[in-house]
Design a protein around this motif. Structure first.
Motif, PDB file in Angstrom:
ATOM      1  N   ILE A  47       0.861  -1.179   0.000  1.00  0.00           N
ATOM      2  CA  ILE A  47       0.000   0.000   0.000  1.00  0.00           C
ATOM      3  C   ILE A  47       0.897   1.229   0.000  1.00  0.00           C
ATOM      4  N   SER A  48       0.412   2.306  -0.565  1.00  0.00           N
ATOM      5  CA  SER A  48       1.196   3.537  -0.650  1.00  0.00           C
ATOM      6  C   SER A  48       1.519   4.081   0.735  1.00  0.00           C
ATOM      7  N   ARG A  49       2.716   4.606   0.894  1.00  0.00           N
ATOM      8  CA  ARG A  49       3.088   5.276   2.145  1.00  0.00           C
ATOM      9  C   ARG A  49       2.433   6.647   2.266  1.00  0.00           C
ATOM     10  N   GLN A  50       1.715   7.077   1.220  1.00  0.00           N
ATOM     11  CA  GLN A  50       0.961   8.319   1.305  1.00  0.00           C
ATOM     12  C   GLN A  50      -0.474   8.084   1.766  1.00  0.00           C
ATOM     13  N   ALA A  51      -0.836   6.828   2.001  1.00  0.00           N
ATOM     14  CA  ALA A  51      -2.172   6.526   2.522  1.00  0.00           C
ATOM     15  C   ALA A  51      -2.305   7.035   3.946  1.00  0.00           C
ATOM     16  N   HIS A  52      -3.516   7.367   4.335  1.00  0.00           N
ATOM     17  CA  HIS A  52      -3.776   7.718   5.729  1.00  0.00           C
ATOM     18  C   HIS A  52      -3.632   6.457   6.587  1.00  0.00           C
ATOM     19  N   LEU A  53      -3.376   6.653   7.863  1.00  0.00           N
ATOM     20  CA  LEU A  53      -3.213   5.512   8.774  1.00  0.00           C
ATOM     21  C   LEU A  53      -4.435   4.611   8.741  1.00  0.00           C
ATOM     22  N   SER A  54      -5.624   5.187   8.678  1.00  0.00           N
ATOM     23  CA  SER A  54      -6.847   4.378   8.679  1.00  0.00           C
ATOM     24  C   SER A  54      -6.871   3.408   7.507  1.00  0.00           C
ATOM     25  N   GLN A  55      -6.369   3.840   6.352  1.00  0.00           N
ATOM     26  CA  GLN A  55      -6.369   2.975   5.172  1.00  0.00           C
ATOM     27  C   GLN A  55      -5.392   1.811   5.335  1.00  0.00           C
ATOM     28  N   VAL A  56      -4.233   2.089   5.929  1.00  0.00           N
ATOM     29  CA  VAL A  56      -3.265   1.021   6.179  1.00  0.00           C
ATOM     30  C   VAL A  56      -3.835   0.006   7.163  1.00  0.00           C
ATOM     31  N   LEU A  57      -4.484   0.495   8.207  1.00  0.00           N
ATOM     32  CA  LEU A  57      -5.047  -0.413   9.205  1.00  0.00           C
ATOM     33  C   LEU A  57      -6.200  -1.228   8.631  1.00  0.00           C
ATOM     34  N   GLU A  58      -6.976  -0.641   7.727  1.00  0.00           N
ATOM     35  CA  GLU A  58      -8.041  -1.398   7.069  1.00  0.00           C
ATOM     36  C   GLU A  58      -7.451  -2.560   6.270  1.00  0.00           C
ATOM     37  N   MET A  59      -6.364  -2.292   5.556  1.00  0.00           N
ATOM     38  CA  MET A  59      -5.710  -3.347   4.790  1.00  0.00           C
ATOM     39  C   MET A  59      -5.186  -4.444   5.717  1.00  0.00           C
ATOM     40  N   LEU A  60      -4.555  -4.040   6.820  1.00  0.00           N
ATOM     41  CA  LEU A  60      -4.011  -5.018   7.762  1.00  0.00           C
ATOM     42  C   LEU A  60      -5.122  -5.804   8.454  1.00  0.00           C
ATOM     43  N   ASN A  61      -6.253  -5.157   8.700  1.00  0.00           N
ATOM     44  CA  ASN A  61      -7.394  -5.860   9.265  1.00  0.00           C
ATOM     45  C   ASN A  61      -7.869  -6.952   8.315  1.00  0.00           C
ATOM     46  N   PHE A  62      -7.899  -6.633   7.034  1.00  0.00           N
ATOM     47  CA  PHE A  62      -8.382  -7.583   6.026  1.00  0.00           C
ATOM     48  C   PHE A  62      -7.466  -8.793   5.921  1.00  0.00           C
ATOM     49  N   VAL A  63      -6.131  -8.571   5.944  1.00  0.00           N
ATOM     50  CA  VAL A  63      -5.209  -9.677   5.700  1.00  0.00           C
ATOM     51  C   VAL A  63      -4.791 -10.421   6.974  1.00  0.00           C
ATOM     52  N   SER A  64      -4.999  -9.801   8.154  1.00  0.00           N
ATOM     53  CA  SER A  64      -4.539 -10.440   9.389  1.00  0.00           C
ATOM     54  C   SER A  64      -5.661 -10.806  10.348  1.00  0.00           C
ATOM     55  N   GLY A  65      -6.804 -10.131  10.231  1.00  0.00           N
ATOM     56  CA  GLY A  65      -7.886 -10.361  11.181  1.00  0.00           C
ATOM     57  C   GLY A  65      -7.782  -9.531  12.435  1.00  0.00           C
ATOM     58  N   ALA A  66      -6.698  -8.761  12.583  1.00  0.00           N
ATOM     59  CA  ALA A  66      -6.544  -7.908  13.765  1.00  0.00           C
ATOM     60  C   ALA A  66      -7.496  -6.731  13.685  1.00  0.00           C
ATOM     61  N   ASN A  67      -7.963  -6.276  14.842  1.00  0.00           N
ATOM     62  CA  ASN A  67      -8.815  -5.099  14.919  1.00  0.00           C
ATOM     63  C   ASN A  67      -8.044  -3.962  15.558  1.00  0.00           C
ATOM     64  N   PHE A  68      -8.329  -2.741  15.105  1.00  0.00           N
ATOM     65  CA  PHE A  68      -7.569  -1.581  15.539  1.00  0.00           C
ATOM     66  C   PHE A  68      -8.484  -0.467  16.030  1.00  0.00           C
ATOM     67  N   THR A  69      -7.990   0.296  16.989  1.00  0.00           N
ATOM     68  CA  THR A  69      -8.614   1.563  17.354  1.00  0.00           C
ATOM     69  C   THR A  69      -7.528   2.624  17.342  1.00  0.00           C
ATOM     70  N   ILE A  70      -7.889   3.843  16.956  1.00  0.00           N
ATOM     71  CA  ILE A  70      -6.960   4.971  16.971  1.00  0.00           C
ATOM     72  C   ILE A  70      -7.501   6.008  17.939  1.00  0.00           C
ATOM     73  N   ASN A  71      -6.672   6.413  18.874  1.00  0.00           N
ATOM     74  CA  ASN A  71      -7.049   7.453  19.834  1.00  0.00           C
ATOM     75  C   ASN A  71      -5.877   8.411  19.932  1.00  0.00           C
ATOM     76  N   GLY A  72      -5.995   9.553  19.237  1.00  0.00           N
ATOM     77  CA  GLY A  72      -4.851  10.458  19.146  1.00  0.00           C
ATOM     78  C   GLY A  72      -3.767   9.787  18.326  1.00  0.00           C
ATOM     79  N   LYS A  73      -2.594   9.610  18.937  1.00  0.00           N
ATOM     80  CA  LYS A  73      -1.508   8.916  18.260  1.00  0.00           C
ATOM     81  C   LYS A  73      -1.235   7.568  18.913  1.00  0.00           C
ATOM     82  N   LYS A  74      -2.254   7.020  19.527  1.00  0.00           N
ATOM     83  CA  LYS A  74      -2.137   5.690  20.132  1.00  0.00           C
ATOM     84  C   LYS A  74      -3.007   4.714  19.349  1.00  0.00           C
ATOM     85  N   VAL A  75      -2.411   3.593  18.931  1.00  0.00           N
ATOM     86  CA  VAL A  75      -3.138   2.574  18.180  1.00  0.00           C
ATOM     87  C   VAL A  75      -3.206   1.310  19.034  1.00  0.00           C
TER      88      VAL A  75
END
Length: 395
Positions: A361-389
């Motif tokens: 995925i592009s390094r210009q993607a927003h963090l949310s887009q990267v985490l969506e991709m990782l959620n799809f391929v790994s099954g992990a779930n993420f929350t973002i609160n400020g700069k804490k994931v």
């Protein structure tokens, strides 16, 4: 309710303009709205994706806006538990609430309460906020200890104490070659923080790309029988050939010797990975043991143990090309890359995914887009609160 109707109004205007059905007055009104905020321009750009647009227009024609408005508002409100979003629901929501292609005018309700410009509203998912990617930014320490802050936009020439002109270009410093053979050697240090990267052209023509959280110490002018620099973090080198003056990179006590070649050194943590793209390099440990690499090989050095094997050079230098490239990578290693580039803190709740991960995925993607991709391929779930994931694996 008035704000909500305004959101739909401009969504409808965008659809009309894209369908070439807007009157001159409507076109003028939309242009004024676009000029008022860069986020409006980004939203309109997202509307122009042909495939998504066709689908959204089809669903827009079927919508009863009045009947569906309260449901739209409910879906535009952040909730604790995420649910899958299908293209059908995205398109319907887009037509009624100005969301399309991952953009929504939801910032009216959930503007982040922070002064950090990298923290923005989450416009496409249900995170508390989103985080912008890293960019061209660094600091340069001159020979007298003075530091200069560097960004993406050039801001003139920097002068060293010996008169050397250092040109600032877009995301890059260029050192001019001058005849200062009798001058005392001055050393400069170029450093990037987390969420930063920068490029450098040394006075001999060697080009260096620095990844996030990295630094390079180097002489303003090379003198003597060798060209020696010191690296921390990660850098990609395109060394100018000079058979009479070898180029040496010192990293964690190890030496990489080269005459003229392209290679990458990654030295985050305790391991040093040297990947040769072309030419030839020799790595030498403090105890003088040495190995020569051939193109395509990677030397992995950790605790004085050396493993040499053929590697995927495209993957090794993908960061330089602006891409996150994962190929059978472990989850934690991937999250370390994400943490450096977005300058976020990662917390784990429970066990990590054991599945090896591949994707890009592009390094210009927003963090949310990267985490969506990782959620799809790994099954992990993420929350973002400020700069804490927070990372959680569902049982």
């Amino acid at each position: 309710m008035e704000e909500n109707q305004e959101s739909f109004k401009y969504a409808d205007l965008m659809f009309k303009c894209l369908r070439e059905q807007a009157t001159p007055a409507e076109q003028q009104e939309l242009q004024a709205w676009l000029d008022a905020d860069v986020r409006h321009q980004e939203l309109f750009a997202a509307f122009k994706d042909p495939d998504t647009l066709r689908e959204a227009i089809a669903f827009q024609d079927q919508l009863d806006v009045t009947a569906d408005w309260e449901a739209v508002l409910a879906r535009a409100t952040p909730v604790a538990k995420r649910s899958p979003i299908t293209w059908r629901s995205v398109a319907s929501w887009a037509a009624a609430a100005a969301l399309l292609g991952g953009m929504v005018i939801v910032y009216k309700w959930q503007t982040p309460t922070t002064n950090d410009p990298h923290i923005i509203a989450d416009n496409s998912h249900t995170f508390k906020n989103d985080v912008l990617p890293g960019s061209n930014n660094a600091t340069l320490q001159l020979g007298n200890g003075k530091t200069v802050t560097l960004g993406d936009k050039p801001s003139g020439t920097i002068r060293e104490a010996d008169g050397t002109a250092i040109d600032q270009q877009t995301g890059e410093l260029v050192y001019n070659k001058t005849d200062n053979g009798n001058a005392a050697t001055l050393f400069n240090t170029l450093s990037t923080a987390r969420a930063g990267q920068y490029q450098l052209t040394l006075e001999d023509g060697t080009k260096v790309w620095l990844n996030a959280a990295s630094s390079l110490k180097f002489p303003v002018h090379f003198t003597g029988k060798e060209r020696r620099v010191e690296l921390t973090g990660e850098g990609y080198f395109e060394v100018a050939a000079n058979t009479t003056r070898p180029f040496k990179v010192m990293v964690q006590g190890m030496e990489v010797l080269v005459l003229g070649t392209h290679f990458n050194i990654g030295a985050y943590g305790n391991a040093v990975k040297t990947t040769l793209v072309s030419g030839a390099v020799k790595i030498q440990l403090p105890d003088k043991r040495s190995w020569q690499l051939s193109p395509g090989q990677q030397a992995n050095v950790q605790q004085n143990q050396v493993n040499i094997a053929f590697a995927d050079t495209e993957k090794a230098i993908a960061w330089k090309e602006g891409i996150f490239f994962f190929k059978d990578d472990d989850f934690k290693g991937i999250m370390e890359q994400v943490a450096r580039w977005y300058d976020v803190e990662i917390e784990y709740n429970g066990p990590l995914p054991v599945k090896r991960i591949s994707g890009n995925i592009s390094r210009q993607a927003h963090l949310s887009q990267v985490l969506e991709m990782l959620n799809f391929v790994s099954g992990a779930n993420f929350t973002i609160n400020g700069k804490k994931v927070m990372v959680t694996m569902l049982k």
